[in-house]
Design a protein around this motif. Structure first.
Motif, PDB file in Angstrom:
ATOM      1  N   VAL A   1       0.838  -1.214   0.000  1.00 15.28           N
ATOM      2  CA  VAL A   1       0.000   0.000   0.000  1.00 15.28           C
ATOM      3  C   VAL A   1       0.866   1.254   0.000  1.00 15.28           C
ATOM      4  O   VAL A   1       0.637   2.185  -0.788  1.00 15.28           O
ATOM      5  N   ILE A   2       1.879   1.305   0.857  1.00 13.87           N
ATOM      6  CA  ILE A   2       2.758   2.478   0.916  1.00 13.87           C
ATOM      7  C   ILE A   2       3.514   2.640  -0.394  1.00 13.87           C
ATOM      8  O   ILE A   2       3.707   3.754  -0.890  1.00 13.87           O
ATOM      9  N   GLY A   3       3.937   1.519  -0.999  1.00 16.35           N
ATOM     10  CA  GLY A   3       4.666   1.594  -2.260  1.00 16.35           C
ATOM     11  C   GLY A   3       3.825   2.164  -3.374  1.00 16.35           C
ATOM     12  O   GLY A   3       4.333   2.890  -4.242  1.00 16.35           O
ATOM     13  N   ILE A   4       2.536   1.864  -3.394  1.00 11.46           N
ATOM     14  CA  ILE A   4       1.657   2.363  -4.450  1.00 11.46           C
ATOM     15  C   ILE A   4       1.451   3.863  -4.332  1.00 11.46           C
ATOM     16  O   ILE A   4       1.256   4.551  -5.348  1.00 11.46           O
TER      17      ILE A   4
ATOM     18  N   GLY B   1       9.920   2.724   0.343  1.00  9.12           N
ATOM     19  CA  GLY B   1      10.407   1.862   1.403  1.00  9.12           C
ATOM     20  C   GLY B   1      10.941   2.591   2.617  1.00  9.12           C
ATOM     21  O   GLY B   1      10.773   2.132   3.745  1.00  9.12           O
ATOM     22  N   ILE B   2      11.586   3.730   2.415  1.00 12.42           N
ATOM     23  CA  ILE B   2      12.176   4.446   3.544  1.00 12.42           C
ATOM     24  C   ILE B   2      11.080   4.966   4.463  1.00 12.42           C
ATOM     25  O   ILE B   2      11.156   4.851   5.690  1.00 12.42           O
ATOM     26  N   VAL B   3      10.040   5.549   3.869  1.00 10.86           N
ATOM     27  CA  VAL B   3       8.914   6.046   4.666  1.00 10.86           C
ATOM     28  C   VAL B   3       8.226   4.889   5.373  1.00 10.86           C
ATOM     29  O   VAL B   3       7.886   4.977   6.560  1.00 10.86           O
ATOM     30  N   ALA B   4       8.020   3.779   4.658  1.00  8.93           N
ATOM     31  CA  ALA B   4       7.369   2.601   5.252  1.00  8.93           C
ATOM     32  C   ALA B   4       8.140   2.115   6.468  1.00  8.93           C
ATOM     33  O   ALA B   4       7.548   1.833   7.526  1.00  8.93           O
ATOM     34  N   MET B   5       9.457   2.020   6.354  1.00 12.41           N
ATOM     35  CA  MET B   5      10.270   1.525   7.466  1.00 12.41           C
ATOM     36  C   MET B   5      10.324   2.526   8.611  1.00 12.41           C
ATOM     37  O   MET B   5      10.285   2.137   9.782  1.00 12.41           O
ATOM     38  N   ALA B   6      10.424   3.800   8.279  1.00 10.99           N
ATOM     39  CA  ALA B   6      10.498   4.832   9.324  1.00 10.99           C
ATOM     40  C   ALA B   6       9.228   4.849  10.175  1.00 10.99           C
ATOM     41  O   ALA B   6       9.288   5.023  11.399  1.00 10.99           O
TER      42      ALA B   6
ATOM     43  N   ILE C   1       8.955  -2.534  -3.178  1.00 10.18           N
ATOM     44  CA  ILE C   1       9.592  -2.657  -4.494  1.00 10.18           C
ATOM     45  C   ILE C   1       8.531  -2.879  -5.561  1.00 10.18           C
ATOM     46  O   ILE C   1       8.488  -2.169  -6.577  1.00 10.18           O
ATOM     47  N   TRP C   2       7.642  -3.870  -5.310  1.00  8.10           N
ATOM     48  CA  TRP C   2       6.591  -4.114  -6.297  1.00  8.10           C
ATOM     49  C   TRP C   2       5.501  -3.050  -6.211  1.00  8.10           C
ATOM     50  O   TRP C   2       4.962  -2.616  -7.227  1.00  8.10           O
ATOM     51  N   GLY C   3       5.163  -2.620  -4.984  1.00  7.49           N
ATOM     52  CA  GLY C   3       4.116  -1.600  -4.829  1.00  7.49           C
ATOM     53  C   GLY C   3       4.432  -0.320  -5.586  1.00  7.49           C
ATOM     54  O   GLY C   3       3.569   0.264  -6.250  1.00  7.49           O
ATOM     55  N   SER C   4       5.693   0.116  -5.510  1.00  2.00           N
ATOM     56  CA  SER C   4       6.070   1.347  -6.205  1.00  2.00           C
ATOM     57  C   SER C   4       6.153   1.154  -7.711  1.00  2.00           C
ATOM     58  O   SER C   4       6.156   2.122  -8.470  1.00  2.00           O
ATOM     59  N   SER C   5       6.209  -0.128  -8.157  1.00  2.93           N
ATOM     60  CA  SER C   5       6.213  -0.392  -9.589  1.00  2.93           C
ATOM     61  C   SER C   5       4.824  -0.236 -10.205  1.00  2.93           C
ATOM     62  O   SER C   5       4.701   0.030 -11.406  1.00  2.93           O
TER      63      SER C   5
END
Length: 505
Positions: free
Chosen positions: A30-33, A39-44, A70-74
């Motif tokens: 969800v965050i990647g989309i 990923g940085i925001v998701a982990m933070a 990785i896939w979400g942002s794709s």
């Protein structure tokens, strides 16, 4: 080592660890989309929840979310030409043209499969390459990194749409845009026009949202066309066709994964450079380079395989040296401290079970992400075929939210609009927006390593680093070759024209 492998897997197979990993993967998709996060925001955002947890569930939650992005942002890169994050920029070059041809399902399937294969290959090489890569990694200096960045920039500018000069001009404009703000070393303001806002520079996610997504919506509104060609929306493209593409191009997947591991091993470079480098090597090695930028599935497979493998490579310097292999690995180091784990050479001897727990997290999280991705891809692929009256407000709303979420400033929304106009004009006059992006991505790497090279070796550092000098010659040759080829072709055409004129007279 065998005992450590099974101990790491056993720790991760507990119900608590598996539940937290699945939660992290779903959250990461969800965050990647969402554009501009990644990923940085998701982990933070997850980091505070890991304190007090055991090592395996904490890493399952944290790394699982990071890998899923990785896939979400794709997804948005492929469907709407909106880079979900910097590491997914390369996917817009061929992923979006596939969507326009009605092959969105195939592109999403290829993306999920390539990310899975890259993640598994990266994890395997992480397990076996710790004693091998350290001396090679330490042998390269800032001068070599500088030449690598310049070479990648010129190669991609040479192969961009339009003329070579337009490609180089777009790359230069991207560099200049990235240089807005404070100098990394001297803290001197550049191109700020006395604006406090510009002191921080132009946000990369904001610029990408404008340059591609908003520009594409402006083009869609101006031309009255559609995001995809209606006559091909119903074609037989499927998710499984994309999966087969990934396995059919196994050589490209393997090469791209090795590249991802290598770039992850090099501290401070990051996955965004890896995705672009993968696209460049896929372009150079393809049997059909003329189809790149027009919907070649190899242009989707290579970046995702590299970014997937990058996580395994990035863990190597993080674990062995305590040096983060990228921004995401810096968050992992902070999590280590909160969990009482000290990375470094001692970890490689006394805590091998923890290292293999991380290896298994990468493998299992990649598998779970790909399974979820393959299930939801057919539904996501239908979104671009919606009516323009729905698509344009929907995408623009996501763009505004993404631009604001990047730094929480309304000024960023205005900047996104400005870059939307720039992107529209660049597309209209055939200046490569992709090359502009590459210039922005590589600018920090170029500037940092230039400063370091001059500081360490002086202004003539290139003469003291033979490898860097050879790479500089390679840059000159690859840049000059298209001009020489065009000159030779024009010369032959003039000879033919004169010969035909002579025969006619």
């Amino acid at each position: 080592m065998v005992e450590a492998i099974w101990a790491g897997l056993a720790a991760l197979m507990s119900p608590e660890s598996l539940i937290f990993m699945v939660i992290g993967v779903c959250y990461g998709i969800v965050i990647g989309i969402l554009p501009g996060l990644g990923g940085i925001v998701a982990m933070a955002l997850l980091l505070p929840f890991t304190w007090g947890m055991d090592f395996a569930p904490a890493m399952g939650l944290l790394l699982g979310a990071h890998i899923a992005t990785i896939w979400g942002s794709s997804v948005t890169s492929i469907l709407f030409r909106v880079p979900g994050s910097a590491k997914s920029v390369a996917l817009i070059f061929d992923g979006f043209p596939m969507t326009q041809r009605g092959e969105a399902s195939r592109a999403l399937g290829a993306s999920a499969a390539a990310a899975l294969l890259g993640g598994v290959i990266g994890a395997v090489f992480l397990a076996i390459s710790i004693p091998i890569t350290r001396p090679v990694m330490m042998a390269l200096g800032p001068a070599e990194f500088l030449m690598l960045a310049l070479w990648g920039l010129t190669v991609l500018a040479t192969f961009s749409d339009g003329s070579v000069l337009k490609g180089l001009a777009a790359a230069g404009l991207g560099l200049l845009t990235a240089f807005i703000g404070m100098d990394l070393v001297t803290a001197t303001p550049r191109f700020t026009f006395d604006s406090v806002y510009l002191m921080d520079g132009v946000s990369f996610p904001v610029a990408m949202i404008g340059l591609f997504a908003i520009a594409e919506m402006m083009k869609l509104f101006a031309t009255g066309g559609s995001l995809v060609e209606r006559r091909v929306v119903e074609q037989k493209s499927s998710v499984w066709e994309g999966v087969r593409d990934a396995f059919r191009h196994w050589g490209l997947v393997f090469r791209s994964s090795l590249l991802g591991v290598w770039i992850g091993v090099l501290p401070g470079i990051g996955a965004s450079v890896g995705g672009i480098a993968a696209y460049a090597q896929a372009l150079r090695t393809s049997k059909h380079p003329e189809t790149f930028g027009k919907g070649n599935v190899e242009g989707v497979i290579a970046p995702d395989a590299t970014v997937g493998a990058n996580e395994g490579g990035g863990l190597l310097p993080t674990l062995a040296l305590g040096i983060p292999g990228g921004e995401g690995m810096a968050i992992v180091l902070i999590a280590f401290i909160g969990l009482g784990v000290v990375p470094g050479p001692k970890m490689l001897t006394d805590h091998m079970d923890l290292i293999f727990t991380l290896v298994w997290v990468i493998v299992l999280a990649s598998i779970i992400t790909s399974i979820i991705g393959l299930i939801i891809s057919p539904y996501l692929a239908r979104i671009p075929s919606l009516n323009n009256n729905i698509i344009i407000p929907l995408v623009l709303s996501v763009c505004v939210i993404g631009a604001y979420a990047a730094r929480g400033q309304m000024s960023d929304v205005v900047v996104a609009g400005v870059f939307g106009a720039i992107g529209y004009l660049m597309d209209k006059y055939h200046y490569s927006r992709a090359t502009f992006v590459i210039g922005m991505v590589l600018a920090v790497m170029i500037e940092r390593n230039l400063h370091l090279s001059v500081s360490l070796y002086g202004e003539w550092f290139i003469l003291q680093r033979p490898v860097a000098a050879i790479m500089l010659i390679l840059i000159v040759v690859t840049t000059a070759w298209p001009f020489y080829r065009n000159w030779k072709r024009d010369k032959e055409l003039r000879k033919i024209t004169l010969a035909e004129t002579g025969r006619t007279s």
